[in-house]
Design a protein around this motif. Structure first.
Motif, PDB file in Angstrom:
ATOM      1  N   UNK A  48       0.897  -1.186  -0.021  1.00  0.00           N
ATOM      2  CA  UNK A  48       0.165   0.012   0.052  1.00  0.00           C
ATOM      3  C   UNK A  48       0.624   1.243   0.006  1.00  0.00           C
ATOM      4  N   UNK A  49       1.777   1.192   0.670  1.00  0.00           N
ATOM      5  CA  UNK A  49       2.771   2.510   0.858  1.00  0.00           C
ATOM      6  C   UNK A  49       3.681   2.889  -0.523  1.00  0.00           C
ATOM      7  N   UNK A  50       3.684   1.772  -1.327  1.00  0.00           N
ATOM      8  CA  UNK A  50       4.280   1.893  -2.705  1.00  0.00           C
ATOM      9  C   UNK A  50       3.349   2.238  -3.670  1.00  0.00           C
ATOM     10  N   UNK A  51       2.008   1.961  -3.527  1.00  0.00           N
ATOM     11  CA  UNK A  51       1.099   2.226  -4.784  1.00  0.00           C
ATOM     12  C   UNK A  51       1.273   3.413  -5.602  1.00  0.00           C
ATOM     13  N   UNK A  52       1.366   4.604  -4.974  1.00  0.00           N
ATOM     14  CA  UNK A  52       1.502   5.733  -5.678  1.00  0.00           C
ATOM     15  C   UNK A  52       2.678   6.194  -6.356  1.00  0.00           C
ATOM     16  N   UNK A  53       4.028   5.552  -5.836  1.00  0.00           N
ATOM     17  CA  UNK A  53       5.243   5.567  -6.659  1.00  0.00           C
ATOM     18  C   UNK A  53       5.795   4.358  -7.311  1.00  0.00           C
ATOM     19  N   UNK A  54       4.849   3.273  -7.560  1.00  0.00           N
ATOM     20  CA  UNK A  54       5.627   2.157  -8.146  1.00  0.00           C
ATOM     21  C   UNK A  54       5.468   2.195  -9.560  1.00  0.00           C
ATOM     22  N   UNK A  55       4.995   3.105 -10.136  1.00  0.00           N
ATOM     23  CA  UNK A  55       4.884   2.982 -11.662  1.00  0.00           C
ATOM     24  C   UNK A  55       5.324   4.609 -12.011  1.00  0.00           C
ATOM     25  N   UNK A  90       9.173  -2.607  -9.221  1.00  0.00           N
ATOM     26  CA  UNK A  90       8.993  -3.350  -8.085  1.00  0.00           C
ATOM     27  C   UNK A  90       8.093  -4.862  -8.572  1.00  0.00           C
ATOM     28  N   UNK A  91       7.794  -4.790  -9.904  1.00  0.00           N
ATOM     29  CA  UNK A  91       7.172  -6.187 -10.423  1.00  0.00           C
ATOM     30  C   UNK A  91       8.066  -6.245 -11.697  1.00  0.00           C
ATOM     31  N   UNK A  92       9.200  -5.698 -11.916  1.00  0.00           N
ATOM     32  CA  UNK A  92      10.040  -6.393 -12.774  1.00  0.00           C
ATOM     33  C   UNK A  92       9.462  -6.161 -14.340  1.00  0.00           C
ATOM     34  N   UNK A  93       8.628  -5.178 -14.535  1.00  0.00           N
ATOM     35  CA  UNK A  93       7.944  -5.082 -15.862  1.00  0.00           C
ATOM     36  C   UNK A  93       8.067  -3.450 -16.311  1.00  0.00           C
ATOM     37  N   UNK A  94       8.080  -3.458 -17.814  1.00  0.00           N
ATOM     38  CA  UNK A  94       7.693  -2.134 -18.218  1.00  0.00           C
ATOM     39  C   UNK A  94       7.085  -2.512 -19.633  1.00  0.00           C
ATOM     40  N   UNK A  95       6.443  -1.267 -20.142  1.00  0.00           N
ATOM     41  CA  UNK A  95       5.779  -1.225 -21.515  1.00  0.00           C
ATOM     42  C   UNK A  95       5.913  -0.123 -21.971  1.00  0.00           C
ATOM     43  N   UNK A  96       5.472  -0.025 -23.247  1.00  0.00           N
ATOM     44  CA  UNK A  96       5.375   1.264 -24.085  1.00  0.00           C
ATOM     45  C   UNK A  96       3.969   1.604 -24.752  1.00  0.00           C
ATOM     46  N   UNK A  97       3.858   2.699 -24.745  1.00  0.00           N
ATOM     47  CA  UNK A  97       2.525   3.325 -25.458  1.00  0.00           C
ATOM     48  C   UNK A  97       2.901   4.044 -26.309  1.00  0.00           C
TER      49      UNK A  97
END
Length: 153
Positions: A48-55, A90-97
């Motif tokens: 919960x404490x990371x949700x705002x800054x995870x992405x 944090x979840x070892x993922x990235x993506x592109x738009x």
């Protein structure tokens, strides 16, 4: 070479999902992507404490930040478009738009990341909790089929 990768994706896998949009079609799909990301983060272990800054979203309309991604897009896409990278270490993922307009580029990056997260849940046999986000769930199924056919090549 990984040493020239931007810090936002430096330690993340080499592959990522790319979603391109014209900003006109499937609007309901893109409008639900943010909700999907918010739901999938805790399932994948983000506290919960990371949700705002995870992405982190990094907009790169001129390919100056991520020139290698731009070059890869040029190799596979019919036209050159601006890009936005969404990363979640944090979840070892990235993506592109990909889109000419910033608002839709960001939405496409969110959808690409949500799809990556959902596919990670599927691979780990974890519940996704996005079934009521019908358009997103259907898009994930579409991506799963495409990924499976790509893996079999």
């Amino acid at each position: 070479e990984d040493s020239d990768r931007h810090e936002a994706i430096q330690d993340l896998p080499a592959e990522a999902i790319v979603v391109s949009t014209d900003g006109k079609s499937r609007k309901g799909l893109y409008s639900r992507a943010d909700e999907a990301v918010k739901r999938l983060l805790p399932i994948l272990g983000v506290g919960d404490h990371e949700l705002l800054t995870a992405v982190e979203y990094v907009d790169d309309p001129g390919w100056t930040i991520f020139p290698r991604i731009g070059e890869e897009l040029k190799r596979i896409a019919p036209v050159e478009e601006c890009l936005c990278v969404a990363s979640c270490p944090a979840v070892n993922l990235w993506a592109v738009g990909v889109c000419g307009k910033a608002k839709f580029r960001m939405a496409a990056a969110k959808l690409a990341l949500a799809t990556s997260m959902a596919l990670a849940c599927i691979e780990a046999d974890m519940p996704m909790n996005i079934e009521d986000l019908t358009s997103v769930a259907e898009f994930v199924e579409e991506a799963k089929r495409l990924k499976r056919s790509d893996d079999s090549l």
